[in-house]
Design a protein around this motif. Structure first.
Motif, mmCIF file in Angstrom:
data_model
loop_
_atom_site.group_PDB
_atom_site.id
_atom_site.type_symbol
_atom_site.label_atom_id
_atom_site.label_comp_id
_atom_site.label_asym_id
_atom_site.label_seq_id
_atom_site.Cartn_x
_atom_site.Cartn_y
_atom_site.Cartn_z
ATOM 1 N N UNK A 157 4.555 15.481 -6.091
ATOM 2 C CA UNK A 157 3.498 15.038 -6.967
ATOM 3 C C UNK A 157 3.323 13.532 -6.769
ATOM 4 N N UNK A 158 2.091 13.128 -6.557
ATOM 5 C CA UNK A 158 1.778 11.719 -6.377
ATOM 6 C C UNK A 158 0.727 11.314 -7.400
ATOM 7 N N UNK A 159 1.005 10.244 -8.140
ATOM 8 C CA UNK A 159 0.082 9.730 -9.150
ATOM 9 C C UNK A 159 -0.097 8.238 -8.936
ATOM 10 N N UNK A 160 -1.287 7.742 -9.247
ATOM 11 C CA UNK A 160 -1.547 6.308 -9.116
ATOM 12 C C UNK A 160 -2.172 5.772 -10.388
ATOM 13 N N UNK A 161 -1.774 4.562 -10.744
ATOM 14 C CA UNK A 161 -2.411 3.884 -11.870
ATOM 15 C C UNK A 161 -3.737 3.312 -11.388
ATOM 16 N N UNK A 162 -4.607 2.950 -12.316
ATOM 17 C CA UNK A 162 -5.799 2.206 -11.887
ATOM 18 C C UNK A 162 -5.354 0.855 -11.313
ATOM 19 N N UNK A 163 -6.157 0.291 -10.426
ATOM 20 C CA UNK A 163 -5.870 -1.057 -9.930
ATOM 21 C C UNK A 163 -6.206 -2.044 -11.042
ATOM 22 N N UNK A 164 -5.300 -2.984 -11.269
ATOM 23 C CA UNK A 164 -5.463 -3.964 -12.339
ATOM 24 C C UNK A 164 -5.590 -5.346 -11.715
ATOM 25 N N UNK A 165 -6.618 -6.073 -12.116
ATOM 26 C CA UNK A 165 -6.823 -7.435 -11.624
ATOM 27 C C UNK A 165 -6.001 -8.402 -12.470
ATOM 28 N N UNK A 166 -5.264 -9.277 -11.785
ATOM 29 C CA UNK A 166 -4.396 -10.247 -12.461
ATOM 30 C C UNK A 166 -4.704 -11.630 -11.902
ATOM 31 N N UNK A 167 -4.925 -12.587 -12.762
ATOM 32 C CA UNK A 167 -5.257 -13.946 -12.318
ATOM 33 C C UNK A 167 -3.982 -14.737 -12.001
ATOM 34 N N UNK A 168 -3.252 -14.217 -11.053
ATOM 35 C CA UNK A 168 -2.023 -14.853 -10.574
ATOM 36 C C UNK A 168 -1.908 -14.551 -9.084
ATOM 37 N N UNK A 169 -1.114 -15.357 -8.402
ATOM 38 C CA UNK A 169 -0.875 -15.121 -6.975
ATOM 39 C C UNK A 169 0.037 -13.904 -6.804
ATOM 40 N N UNK A 170 -0.006 -13.258 -5.637
ATOM 41 C CA UNK A 170 0.918 -12.152 -5.380
ATOM 42 C C UNK A 170 2.379 -12.567 -5.569
ATOM 43 N N UNK A 171 2.712 -13.802 -5.181
ATOM 44 C CA UNK A 171 4.090 -14.281 -5.305
ATOM 45 C C UNK A 171 4.533 -14.313 -6.767
#
Length: 131
Positions: A1-15
């Motif tokens: 079973x594979x589930x994914x959350x919605x993509x969430x935009x975050x105002x921060x760098x990946x680091x």
């Protein structure tokens, strides 16, 4: 079973996001309101329980800075992984998505699909507020 959350935009760098998610103690801030237990067991392992559900122990299994963190079940009867993927969309803005993957029999999958989908969605949508 594979589930994914919605993509969430975050105002921060990946680091910044990666560093936050790399600290297992920070997952407490992402948990839903119906959490009944959260305890850090080691620098890469924690246990949590939601009301009415059994305790789940998660361990950091693999990290690929600054884009991927893989948590997996540490013991127990259920083997699964929770993957956090972080993609930069512009300078100081990133998208985060959580993916859940586990091998369950059809009956178990039917029972847990709804609660797990809601759980990973809550974790993901709580990331911008926790940072």
């Amino acid at each position: 079973m594979n589930l994914e959350s919605p993509k969430v935009s975050v105002r921060k760098s990946p680091e910044t996001i990666f560093n936050f998610l790399s600290e297992v103690k920070n997952f407490e801030a992402l948990m839903p309101e119906n959490i009944s237990k959260f305890e850090v067991l080691s620098e890469d392992t924690f246990v949590f329980a939601l009301k009415g559900m059994p305790e789940i122990v998660l361990k950091k299994k693999e990290v690929t800075p600054p884009n991927n963190i893989v948590l997996g079940a540490a013991g127990g009867k259920i083997d699964f992984t929770l993957v956090g993927t972080i993609d930069e969309t512009s300078p100081n803005t990133s998208e985060v998505q959580l993916s859940f993957s586990g091998d369950f029999n059809p009956m178990m999958a039917m029972m847990i699909k709804g609660p797990i989908s809601k759980f990973i969605e809550t974790l993901a949508t709580n990331i911008p507020n926790a940072l």
